[in-house]
Design an enzyme around this catalytic site. Sequence first.
Site, PDB file in Angstrom:
ATOM      1  CB  CYS A  20      -3.295  -0.899  -9.374  1.00  0.00           C
ATOM      2  SG  CYS A  20      -2.948  -2.560  -8.802  1.00  0.00           S
TER       3      CYS A  20
ATOM      4  N   PRO B 259       0.821  -1.215   0.000  1.00  0.00           N
ATOM      5  CG  PRO B 259       0.039  -0.973   2.196  1.00  0.00           C
ATOM      6  CD  PRO B 259       0.780  -1.914   1.304  1.00  0.00           C
TER       7      PRO B 259
ATOM      8  CE  LYS C 106      -0.845  -0.661  -4.856  1.00  0.00           C
ATOM      9  NZ  LYS C 106       0.257  -1.237  -5.609  1.00  0.00           N
TER      10      LYS C 106
ATOM     11  CG  PHE D 186     -12.384  -0.470  -8.273  1.00  0.00           C
ATOM     12  CD1 PHE D 186     -12.307  -1.747  -7.762  1.00  0.00           C
ATOM     13  CD2 PHE D 186     -11.690  -0.178  -9.444  1.00  0.00           C
ATOM     14  CE1 PHE D 186     -11.566  -2.729  -8.406  1.00  0.00           C
ATOM     15  CE2 PHE D 186     -10.942  -1.163 -10.094  1.00  0.00           C
ATOM     16  CZ  PHE D 186     -10.888  -2.437  -9.571  1.00  0.00           C
TER      17      PHE D 186
HETATM   18  C1  UDX Z   1      -1.624  -6.731  -3.940  1.00  0.00           C
HETATM   19  C2  UDX Z   1      -1.269  -5.270  -4.160  1.00  0.00           C
HETATM   20  O1  UDX Z   1      -2.415  -4.473  -3.935  1.00  0.00           O
HETATM   21  C3  UDX Z   1      -0.753  -5.002  -5.531  1.00  0.00           C
HETATM   22  O2  UDX Z   1      -0.082  -3.783  -5.585  1.00  0.00           O
HETATM   23  C4  UDX Z   1       0.223  -5.992  -5.931  1.00  0.00           C
HETATM   24  O3  UDX Z   1       0.528  -5.799  -7.277  1.00  0.00           O
HETATM   25  C5  UDX Z   1      -0.222  -7.392  -5.655  1.00  0.00           C
HETATM   26  O4  UDX Z   1      -0.610  -7.545  -4.322  1.00  0.00           O
HETATM   27  P1  UDX Z   1      -3.991  -7.803  -4.119  1.00  0.00           P
HETATM   28  O5  UDX Z   1      -3.844  -9.239  -4.364  1.00  0.00           O
HETATM   29  O6  UDX Z   1      -5.147  -7.101  -4.729  1.00  0.00           O
HETATM   30  O7  UDX Z   1      -2.752  -7.015  -4.711  1.00  0.00           O
HETATM   31  O8  UDX Z   1      -3.875  -7.466  -2.559  1.00  0.00           O
HETATM   32  P2  UDX Z   1      -4.661  -8.121  -1.352  1.00  0.00           P
HETATM   33  O9  UDX Z   1      -5.978  -8.628  -1.807  1.00  0.00           O
HETATM   34  O10 UDX Z   1      -4.564  -7.141  -0.238  1.00  0.00           O
HETATM   35  O11 UDX Z   1      -3.800  -9.415  -0.992  1.00  0.00           O
HETATM   36  C6  UDX Z   1      -2.598  -9.417  -0.322  1.00  0.00           C
HETATM   37  C7  UDX Z   1      -2.604 -10.583   0.664  1.00  0.00           C
HETATM   38  O12 UDX Z   1      -1.304 -10.725   1.232  1.00  0.00           O
HETATM   39  C8  UDX Z   1      -3.575 -10.410   1.837  1.00  0.00           C
HETATM   40  O13 UDX Z   1      -4.497 -11.472   1.854  1.00  0.00           O
HETATM   41  C9  UDX Z   1      -2.656 -10.421   3.079  1.00  0.00           C
HETATM   42  O14 UDX Z   1      -3.235 -11.043   4.189  1.00  0.00           O
HETATM   43  C10 UDX Z   1      -1.446 -11.172   2.560  1.00  0.00           C
HETATM   44  N1  UDX Z   1      -0.223 -10.899   3.321  1.00  0.00           N
HETATM   45  C11 UDX Z   1       0.154  -9.637   3.592  1.00  0.00           C
HETATM   46  C12 UDX Z   1       0.555 -11.967   3.755  1.00  0.00           C
HETATM   47  O15 UDX Z   1       0.221 -13.124   3.535  1.00  0.00           O
HETATM   48  N2  UDX Z   1       1.716 -11.700   4.428  1.00  0.00           N
HETATM   49  C13 UDX Z   1       2.100 -10.432   4.749  1.00  0.00           C
HETATM   50  O16 UDX Z   1       3.148 -10.239   5.385  1.00  0.00           O
HETATM   51  C14 UDX Z   1       1.293  -9.374   4.303  1.00  0.00           C
HETATM   52  C1  UDX Z   2      -5.678  -2.018 -13.334  1.00  0.00           C
HETATM   53  C2  UDX Z   2      -4.940  -2.359 -14.635  1.00  0.00           C
HETATM   54  O1  UDX Z   2      -5.846  -2.314 -15.735  1.00  0.00           O
HETATM   55  C3  UDX Z   2      -4.313  -3.730 -14.530  1.00  0.00           C
HETATM   56  O2  UDX Z   2      -3.572  -4.048 -15.700  1.00  0.00           O
HETATM   57  C4  UDX Z   2      -3.410  -3.748 -13.321  1.00  0.00           C
HETATM   58  O3  UDX Z   2      -2.831  -5.028 -13.156  1.00  0.00           O
HETATM   59  C5  UDX Z   2      -4.175  -3.370 -12.067  1.00  0.00           C
HETATM   60  O4  UDX Z   2      -4.789  -2.098 -12.253  1.00  0.00           O
HETATM   61  P1  UDX Z   2      -8.022  -2.640 -12.259  1.00  0.00           P
HETATM   62  O5  UDX Z   2      -7.669  -1.658 -11.194  1.00  0.00           O
HETATM   63  O6  UDX Z   2      -8.526  -3.979 -11.849  1.00  0.00           O
HETATM   64  O7  UDX Z   2      -6.754  -2.912 -13.182  1.00  0.00           O
HETATM   65  O8  UDX Z   2      -9.152  -1.978 -13.178  1.00  0.00           O
HETATM   66  P2  UDX Z   2      -9.240  -1.151 -14.543  1.00  0.00           P
HETATM   67  O9  UDX Z   2     -10.144  -1.866 -15.446  1.00  0.00           O
HETATM   68  O10 UDX Z   2      -7.910  -0.801 -15.062  1.00  0.00           O
HETATM   69  O11 UDX Z   2     -10.021   0.165 -14.076  1.00  0.00           O
HETATM   70  C6  UDX Z   2      -9.432   1.075 -13.174  1.00  0.00           C
HETATM   71  C7  UDX Z   2     -10.370   2.231 -12.912  1.00  0.00           C
HETATM   72  O12 UDX Z   2     -10.456   3.080 -14.050  1.00  0.00           O
HETATM   73  C8  UDX Z   2     -11.806   1.814 -12.581  1.00  0.00           C
HETATM   74  O13 UDX Z   2     -12.274   2.601 -11.507  1.00  0.00           O
HETATM   75  C9  UDX Z   2     -12.557   2.117 -13.848  1.00  0.00           C
HETATM   76  O14 UDX Z   2     -13.912   2.402 -13.621  1.00  0.00           O
HETATM   77  C10 UDX Z   2     -11.811   3.342 -14.343  1.00  0.00           C
HETATM   78  N1  UDX Z   2     -11.943   3.560 -15.792  1.00  0.00           N
HETATM   79  C11 UDX Z   2     -11.470   2.644 -16.673  1.00  0.00           C
HETATM   80  C12 UDX Z   2     -12.562   4.713 -16.258  1.00  0.00           C
HETATM   81  O15 UDX Z   2     -12.996   5.554 -15.475  1.00  0.00           O
HETATM   82  N2  UDX Z   2     -12.669   4.904 -17.616  1.00  0.00           N
HETATM   83  C13 UDX Z   2     -12.202   4.011 -18.517  1.00  0.00           C
HETATM   84  O16 UDX Z   2     -12.331   4.270 -19.719  1.00  0.00           O
HETATM   85  C14 UDX Z   2     -11.587   2.849 -18.039  1.00  0.00           C
END
Ligand code: UDX
Ligand code: UDX
Length: 454
Positions: free
Chosen positions: A272, A89, A275, A334
């Site tokens: 993503c 994060p 961040k 989102f």
């Molecule tokens: C996360 C990040 O948001 C993203 O930037 C990155 O690219 C991939 O990892 P996401 O899978 O969406 O993506 O995150 P999240 O759903 O929060 O999962 C992370 C998991 O890691 C959580 O379930 C958390 O409990 C776990 N975790 C965290 C561990 O197992 N060990 C740790 O020390 C910290």
């Molecule tokens: C994004 C990237 O697409 C993905 O490749 C990366 O690994 C993680 O981040 P995600 O966050 O799951 O994926 O969603 P995405 O479909 O990219 O949408 C991101 C945000 O942009 C959403 O809130 C969506 O509503 C918004 N969006 C997208 C718009 O407002 N307008 C558009 O035309 C497209």
Amino acid sequence: MKTILCIGAGYVGGPTMAVIARHCPEHRVEVVDINAERIAAWNSDTLPIYEPGLKEVVEEVRGRNLFFYDDVEGRIDGADIIFVSVNTPTKTFGEGAGRAADLQYWERTARQIARCCTRPKIVVEKSTLPVRTAEAIEAILSNNSGGVEFEVVSNPEFLAEGTAIRDLEEPDRVLIGGHDTPAGRRAVEEVAAIYAHWVPRERLLTTSLWSSELAKLTANALLAQRVSSINAVSALCERTGANVVEVARAVGMDARIGPQFLRAGVGFGGSCFRKDILNLAYLCEHHGLPEAAAYWQQVVELNEHQKRRFVRDMVRTMFNTLAGKRIAVWGFAFKPGTSDTRDSPAITICRLLAEERASVVISDPQALANARADMADVPGVAFTSDPYEAARGAHAVAVLTGWPEYGDLDFGRILEGMERPAFVFDGCNLLDHARLAGMGFCVHRVGAPPLTPG
Ligand code: UDX
Ligand code: UDX
């Protein structure tokens, strides 16, 4: 047969490992997480995340060659390849607060790996990380492992939520970055061999570690930048009488520009974009490039502005007061197709509405549990899964997530139950605006002048 381990059973780790397990039946795939509750959910009928098609894949492979455990340390040494997809994060404290990536979970995980290993491993960065993080990871691993050899490989995830399974099954490319040494090249090939089970070789792209790390940040920054660009244009359209949907279609047909990510709306959300761009801006600044930092920072500023602008329009339109008025919010995720609400524009917008003392009723088909948690500290907010119920007695409906089902509702029934004038603020340009205006709604859309009834 190899044992592939993934640390972090989140939105990235879970789906990615399920698809790897499906296509690599000869390998054993294990997913671990420090959150025992989350692991229990992965082992149950109610998965911890909603993602179209995910349940089917998990049910096919769980117990065959996909396993979920909450004993992180106990599984480490049995693995040949360890993917790390723990969260990274934005830092909330100290140097770089609000912008830099908080790498404490990554560092803790690296130390855990080093402590538990008695034989060589490939460690794969799946989480999005600042450029040159691998260097730090390598230092932690090599200083704490008692001589065990590690090779760090970067394999950033490009899946988008809501289409994760399709993105994993048919990726545009799989990016694998490693060191240009014999051991580095071997490690990259081992990771490539996993994906080669189902991804055509020409889509497996190998680069240096640093290019791979930076490519992930750049991809997200460019996508978000398109959204902020079209949202900036939407503000101008509302002033001039142009229609942003028409403008987007016209520019998107230019093959050099392309049609994707030109949908104006309430702004981008998700775990993503914000961040990663803040992180990119911070990196630029750190490396003495303040102009480049300010350029990327502006993509985030514009996004914040778009959300405030949406609420400001609501207040002005509804006679400069929302106090005591029931506002139905349709959609809190989102984006459609997910239960995820991380950084959802709806969070900011609903908070601003509550500050105006509106009586906010939030509806969402998948994200209500997360919405409740996000709004727990805001008094006077109600929740219902039924959009009709949310709209009953409301002065306005605000569409904040473009769930397609909202387009198919019985708007005659909705209009009947609402206060007059009945306002619709379509933050996703999802609904049939002309039809709604014809029925008697006052329709506000993003990037085009409002439509009055009749
Ligand atoms: C996360 C990040 O948001 C993203 O930037 C990155 O690219 C991939 O990892 P996401 O899978 O969406 O993506 O995150 P999240 O759903 O929060 O999962 C992370 C998991 O890691 C959580 O379930 C958390 O409990 C776990 N975790 C965290 C561990 O197992 N060990 C740790 O020390 C910290
Ligand atoms: C994004 C990237 O697409 C993905 O490749 C990366 O690994 C993680 O981040 P995600 O966050 O799951 O994926 O969603 P995405 O479909 O990219 O949408 C991101 C945000 O942009 C959403 O809130 C969506 O509503 C918004 N969006 C997208 C718009 O407002 N307008 C558009 O035309 C497209």
